[in-house]
Write a protein that holds these residues in place. Structure first.
Motif, PDB file in Angstrom:
ATOM      1  N   PRO A  11       0.833  -1.213   0.000  1.00  0.00           N
ATOM      2  CA  PRO A  11       0.000   0.000   0.000  1.00  0.00           C
ATOM      3  C   PRO A  11       0.861   1.254   0.000  1.00  0.00           C
ATOM      4  CG  PRO A  11      -0.003  -1.040   2.167  1.00  0.00           C
ATOM      5  CD  PRO A  11       0.681  -2.001   1.253  1.00  0.00           C
ATOM      6  N   PRO A  12       0.315   2.369  -0.467  1.00  0.00           N
ATOM      7  CA  PRO A  12       1.073   3.623  -0.492  1.00  0.00           C
ATOM      8  C   PRO A  12       1.433   4.078   0.921  1.00  0.00           C
ATOM      9  CG  PRO A  12      -0.892   3.774  -1.866  1.00  0.00           C
ATOM     10  CD  PRO A  12      -1.028   2.518  -1.068  1.00  0.00           C
ATOM     11  N   VAL A  13       2.462   4.904   1.012  1.00  0.00           N
ATOM     12  CA  VAL A  13       2.852   5.488   2.301  1.00  0.00           C
ATOM     13  C   VAL A  13       2.880   7.003   2.152  1.00  0.00           C
ATOM     14  CG1 VAL A  13       4.192   3.473   2.994  1.00  0.00           C
ATOM     15  CG2 VAL A  13       5.317   5.346   1.795  1.00  0.00           C
ATOM     16  N   ASP A  14       2.640   7.672   3.277  1.00  0.00           N
ATOM     17  CA  ASP A  14       2.619   9.132   3.294  1.00  0.00           C
ATOM     18  C   ASP A  14       3.634   9.642   4.313  1.00  0.00           C
ATOM     19  OD1 ASP A  14       0.172   9.945   1.570  1.00  0.00           O
ATOM     20  OD2 ASP A  14      -0.612   8.372   2.886  1.00  0.00           O
ATOM     21  N   ALA A  15       4.189  10.797   4.020  1.00  0.00           N
ATOM     22  CA  ALA A  15       5.081  11.472   4.946  1.00  0.00           C
ATOM     23  C   ALA A  15       5.083  12.951   4.607  1.00  0.00           C
ATOM     24  CB  ALA A  15       6.494  10.903   4.871  1.00  0.00           C
ATOM     25  N   GLU A  16       5.467  13.762   5.565  1.00  0.00           N
ATOM     26  CA  GLU A  16       5.527  15.203   5.319  1.00  0.00           C
ATOM     27  C   GLU A  16       6.690  15.585   4.410  1.00  0.00           C
ATOM     28  OE1 GLU A  16       5.354  17.456   8.907  1.00  0.00           O
ATOM     29  OE2 GLU A  16       3.540  16.452   9.628  1.00  0.00           O
ATOM     30  N   ALA A  17       7.714  14.730   4.359  1.00  0.00           N
ATOM     31  CA  ALA A  17       8.853  14.971   3.471  1.00  0.00           C
ATOM     32  C   ALA A  17       9.338  13.638   2.922  1.00  0.00           C
ATOM     33  CB  ALA A  17       9.985  15.684   4.211  1.00  0.00           C
ATOM     34  N   VAL A  18       9.549  13.591   1.614  1.00  0.00           N
ATOM     35  CA  VAL A  18      10.049  12.382   0.954  1.00  0.00           C
ATOM     36  C   VAL A  18      11.366  12.713   0.269  1.00  0.00           C
ATOM     37  CG1 VAL A  18       9.605  10.575  -0.745  1.00  0.00           C
ATOM     38  CG2 VAL A  18       7.699  11.543   0.572  1.00  0.00           C
ATOM     39  N   VAL A  19      12.432  12.028   0.687  1.00  0.00           N
ATOM     40  CA  VAL A  19      13.753  12.202   0.108  1.00  0.00           C
ATOM     41  C   VAL A  19      13.979  11.073  -0.887  1.00  0.00           C
ATOM     42  CG1 VAL A  19      16.234  12.267   0.564  1.00  0.00           C
ATOM     43  CG2 VAL A  19      14.640  13.299   2.196  1.00  0.00           C
ATOM     44  N   TRP A  20      14.158  11.441  -2.156  1.00  0.00           N
ATOM     45  CA  TRP A  20      14.389  10.457  -3.205  1.00  0.00           C
ATOM     46  C   TRP A  20      15.886  10.334  -3.447  1.00  0.00           C
ATOM     47  CZ3 TRP A  20      10.273   7.869  -5.572  1.00  0.00           C
ATOM     48  CH2 TRP A  20       8.999   8.354  -5.264  1.00  0.00           C
ATOM     49  N   ALA A  21      16.449   9.199  -3.041  1.00  0.00           N
ATOM     50  CA  ALA A  21      17.875   8.919  -3.252  1.00  0.00           C
ATOM     51  C   ALA A  21      17.973   7.574  -3.962  1.00  0.00           C
ATOM     52  CB  ALA A  21      18.619   8.900  -1.922  1.00  0.00           C
ATOM     53  N   ILE A  22      17.439   7.538  -5.173  1.00  0.00           N
ATOM     54  CA  ILE A  22      17.221   6.265  -5.864  1.00  0.00           C
ATOM     55  C   ILE A  22      18.325   5.921  -6.858  1.00  0.00           C
ATOM     56  CG2 ILE A  22      14.727   6.292  -5.589  1.00  0.00           C
ATOM     57  CD1 ILE A  22      14.458   7.560  -8.314  1.00  0.00           C
ATOM     58  N   GLY A  23      19.383   6.702  -6.871  1.00  0.00           N
ATOM     59  CA  GLY A  23      20.526   6.326  -7.696  1.00  0.00           C
ATOM     60  C   GLY A  23      20.327   6.474  -9.185  1.00  0.00           C
ATOM     61  N   ARG A  24      19.407   7.310  -9.609  1.00  0.00           N
ATOM     62  CA  ARG A  24      19.187   7.532 -11.049  1.00  0.00           C
ATOM     63  C   ARG A  24      20.186   8.571 -11.552  1.00  0.00           C
ATOM     64  NH1 ARG A  24      13.388   8.919 -12.834  1.00  0.00           N
ATOM     65  NH2 ARG A  24      14.116   8.077 -14.807  1.00  0.00           N
ATOM     66  N   VAL A  25      21.443   8.195 -11.527  1.00  0.00           N
ATOM     67  CA  VAL A  25      22.478   9.140 -11.937  1.00  0.00           C
ATOM     68  C   VAL A  25      22.452   9.350 -13.444  1.00  0.00           C
ATOM     69  CG1 VAL A  25      23.932   8.538  -9.980  1.00  0.00           C
ATOM     70  CG2 VAL A  25      24.262   7.359 -12.145  1.00  0.00           C
TER      71      VAL A  25
END
Length: 367
Positions: free
Chosen positions: A227-241
């Protein structure tokens, strides 16, 4: 005297320029007026003043760059036949730099913390403050990704703001897939001790209109069925260099846009052209940036000029080094076999940074 242009003045470019400037006329071109390191994302987000002291350093402070002419500009092209690099200055004026040898060290774009655009010191400072303040005001943070940047961000956010709920979601069975198992087991314990929720097997779906250069707040959905998750801040560090090679001709790039290199770091079919760092396709991990290949490259540049034999770069099989960055109880540096070496907390400011890093690696940094 041989004219050498070093395109890009990140860690690899600076160290290479320093070595070459002892014997040659060196010009360094950078979109920033300083070294703005891509290292230690967690520290950058959680304690930006502390991070800036050691990872944001004006070029004029490096004693080893005193003989290097630095140009604050964005690279726009290169004529490999005429041996001329073109760029756009910070004031918008066109720039042309001729060279005998070209070293490509323009790195990669990765998330909001490694962007290639032209920036002033004020711009850099504003970016640091904005990301820190965004996280400081959040009661819940989700970090997406399984590499060292994601793990470091989650750990440092949790230890700096213990009242904030922090969760790390990564797609694999374990995070740090390119590190030794021992490294991950040790880091996982540190995450749990900091109160980070670690969730394996979650592959995030990029939201429509996703921008890698910002911290978001929308729900995160997963293609793996959770299921989806919620947060007040989402940091995307997914390595899509993405390699910063838009200024280079396609003939010297591989299918992913990285610079093709031979084992001696020369670009095939292009005499006098070398590449180093994250932009160079040396191996699957593009590891020359983290393994001090600047000494090898400087030797090979001088050897090519003198007609001597060049040496080959031999990449390690696993990533190594710091993962979480400096913590209040010290700094752990992991060897390729996953075993940690600890610098006590007192030694970071008294020994590691002033003597090993500033004097040993960078050959002197002015206060």
């Amino acid at each position: 005297m041989t004219r050498i242009v070093v395109a890009g003045l990140g860690d690899s470019g600076i160290l290479t320029a320093m070595r070459l400037a002892r014997h040659h006329d060196v010009v360094g071109i950078s979109t920033k007026p300083a070294l703005v390191s891509g290292q230690e994302l967690g520290l950058r987000l959680s304690r930006p003043e502390y991070w800036a002291r050691d990872y944001w350093i004006g070029f004029e402070r490096f004693r080893g760059l005193d003989r290097v002419r630095t140009v604050h500009a964005e690279l726009t092209g290169v004529d490999l036949s005429a041996r001329i690099v073109t760029a756009r200055g910070f004031d918008g004026a066109p720039i042309h730099e001729s060279y005998d040898t070209l070293v490509i060290a323009t790195g990669v774009t990765n998330g909001f913390w490694r962007q290639p655009m032209l920036q002033s010191a004020d711009d850099i400072g504003a970016d640091l403050r904005a990301a820190h303040e965004r996280l400081a005001s959040a009661n819940s943070v989700v970090v997406i990704g399984g590499g060292a940047a994601a793990v470091s961000a989650a750990a440092n956010i949790a230890t700096t703001w213990p009242g904030t709920r922090v969760d790390l979601y990564h797609p694999g069975a374990r995070a740090l897939p390119h590190h030794h198992d021992r490294t991950w087991r040790r880091v996982q314990r540190r995450l749990c001790e900091a109160g980070v929720g670690v969730h394996a097997g979650y592959r995030a779906v990029l939201p429509e209109g996703f921008r890698a250069d910002e911290i978001t707040s929308a729900s995160v959905e997963f293609s793996t069925g959770q299921p989806p998750v919620d947060a007040e801040a989402v940091v995307w560090a997914i390595g899509r260099v993405r390699p910063n090679t838009g200024w280079l001709p396609a003939e010297i790039l591989d299918d992913d846009g990285f610079v093709r290199v031979m084992p001696d770091l020369r670009v095939p079919g292009q005499p006098g052209v070398f590449a180093i760092g994250d932009v160079a396709a040396t191996d699957p991990l593009r590891s020359s940036a983290r393994n001090r290949a600047d000494g090898l490259l400087a030797h090979n540049v001088r050897a090519e000029i003198a007609g001597r034999t060049l040496r080959n770069y031999r990449p390690p099989q696993r990533r190594w080094g710091s993962v979480l960055g400096p913590q209040r109880d010290g700094l752990e540096v992991f060897a390729p076999n996953g075993r940690p070496f600890r610098f006590p907390a007192w030694s970071i400011d008294r020994v590691l940074q002033p003597w090993i890093v500033r004097r040993g690696i960078y050959r002197g940094v002015r206060d």
